[in-house]
Design a protein around this motif. Structure first.
Motif, PDB file in Angstrom:
ATOM      1  N   CYS A 138       5.237  -0.624  -8.133  1.00  0.00           N
ATOM      2  CA  CYS A 138       4.458  -1.588  -7.333  1.00  0.00           C
ATOM      3  C   CYS A 138       3.016  -1.613  -7.822  1.00  0.00           C
ATOM      4  N   CYS A 141       0.293  -0.528  -4.734  1.00  0.00           N
ATOM      5  CA  CYS A 141       0.087   0.882  -4.336  1.00  0.00           C
ATOM      6  C   CYS A 141       0.228   1.831  -5.509  1.00  0.00           C
ATOM      7  N   CYS A 158       2.840   0.586   2.126  1.00  0.00           N
ATOM      8  CA  CYS A 158       2.366  -0.545   1.287  1.00  0.00           C
ATOM      9  C   CYS A 158       3.047  -1.848   1.720  1.00  0.00           C
ATOM     10  N   CYS A 161       5.516  -3.448  -1.214  1.00  0.00           N
ATOM     11  CA  CYS A 161       6.802  -2.854  -1.564  1.00  0.00           C
ATOM     12  C   CYS A 161       7.476  -2.178  -0.362  1.00  0.00           C
ATOM     13  N   GLY A 165       7.383   1.946  -3.152  1.00  0.00           N
ATOM     14  CA  GLY A 165       6.669   2.334  -4.382  1.00  0.00           C
ATOM     15  C   GLY A 165       7.110   1.526  -5.586  1.00  0.00           C
TER      16      GLY A 165
HETATM   17 ZN   LIG Z   1       3.669  -0.755  -3.091  1.00  0.00          ZN
END
Ligand SMILES: [Zn+2]
Ligand SMILES: [Zn+2]
Ligand SMILES: [Zn+2]
Length: 357
Positions: A138, A141, A158, A161, A165
């Protein structure tokens, strides 16, 4: 123009008595010429002279091969070897082209089925967006899944996502593989050669004459007649002399025939010299026009030829017919009073800078 001139032929058939009258008309028509010397002019001699305007055209055939490919789709593929550039024959266009002409030919006999070099024949390739993973880190983040904290200091995931991640790869639909665009996912390509031809024309003009008439005069002369016309295919093994021989044997003018050697030089310099590995002469055309000229020698008592001292009191002019308004067409470059004659004989002189011809 008081003198009425009998219509004359464009060549040298004007009787000696009246040909000097033509010169008088010419002198009278010139602004800075004085007519005085012509009053006592005496006819001496007359000779047949000639000038040729020779237009040469060559059609040039310039070629190159281009390799082509597309996804294979079951086409027959004879896989014939590629021949030499000029081993493929096509219909020739006109020798004289106003603008160059492009054409191409797909050499279908050279078609060949081959494994796609892009996917190695598999039809699918690793997705470059996700490196074959089906998902990628992502960007928001940086792969942590952490979206910061709320105002109450509560950590949130986040938003992009959803805390994972990573994001699913949209390019490959999470599979990590994509279809090869090169071969349309079939794993094979059809390869063939295309022949591109560029036809264009080279044109040159040259002049031959046994008079001092400059090329621009011969070019502008409206009384030229067609003499020899030729338009044929040119073979790689031909020589200029070879092509000329037959046509030039037909020359009717034995007094001053066209000089083939001079013409061959012109041809070699301006046409043959451009041939390279990728271009050849395909056709040759010539159009030779003849200008029949009467060279007249006359004497002017009391005047000296400043242009050619050897001639002493004799002068020359070149008569080559009449224009549309029945005015004589004459070239000369030694008339004695061709400058400032409008102020009388005393002031007239022959001056190089005032010469009007
Ligand atoms: Zn993310
Ligand atoms: Zn492929
Ligand atoms: Zn992907």
């Amino acid at each position: 123009m008081g003198n009425k001139i009998e219509p004359t032929k464009t060549d040298n058939c004007v009787p000696a008595t009246s040909i000097l009258d033509l010169m008088k008309i010419y002198v009278d028509s010139k602004l800075c010429y004085h007519s005085d010397p012509m009053k006592t002019a005496e006819f001496i001699d007359q000779h047949d002279r000639f000038a040729y305007q020779i237009d040469l055209w060559t059609l040039i055939d310039k070629r190159k091969f281009k390799k082509c490919e597309r996804p294979y789709n079951g086409e027959p593929s004879p896989n014939e070897n590629l021949r030499g550039l000029f081993d493929y024959e096509y219909e020739l266009p006109d020798t004289v082209l106003k603008r160059s002409k492009h054409e191409y030919h797909n050499l279908e006999q050279t078609r060949q089925k081959t494994a796609c070099f892009s996917c190695g024949g598999e039809g699918i390739k690793t997705c470059r967006s996700c490196d074959g993973q089906g998902h990628s880190r992502c960007w928001l983040c940086s792969g942590t899944g952490n979206g910061g904290t709320t105002s109450d200091n509560v950590p949130i995931s986040c938003l992009f996502c959803s805390g994972k991640g990573y994001t699913d790869c949209s390019k490959c639909g999470k599979t990590g593989k994509i279809h090869c665009r090169h071969c349309g996912a079939c794993g094979y390509l059809l390869i063939w050669w295309k022949l591109e031809i560029n036809w264009f024309t080279i044109h040159s003009v040259s002049y031959q004459t046994n008079t001092p008439m400059p090329p621009r005069k011969i070019l502008k002369a409206p009384t030229k007649e067609d003499y020899l016309i030729y338009n044929e295919k040119w073979s790689y093994f031909d020589t200029f002399h070879g092509q000329f021989e037959a046509d030039f044997a037909k020359q009717s003018n034995r007094l001053y025939p066209v000089k083939v050697d001079e013409l061959a030089k012109e041809f070699n310099k301006k046409h043959l010299n451009i041939t390279r590995k990728d271009r050849r002469i395909a056709k040759l055309k010539w159009n030779i026009q003849i200008l029949k000229i009467a060279e007249v020698v006359y004497e002017l008592e009391g005047y000296t030829n400043e242009h050619m001292k050897d001639l002493s009191h004799r002068f020359r002019f070149y008569y080559y017919g009449q224009d549309k308004k029945n005015r004589p067409l004459i070239y000369e470059n030694d008339y004695p009073l061709n400058a400032c004659g409008c102020f009388g004989v005393g002031c007239a002189h022959r001056s190089m800078c005032c010469t009007i011809s």
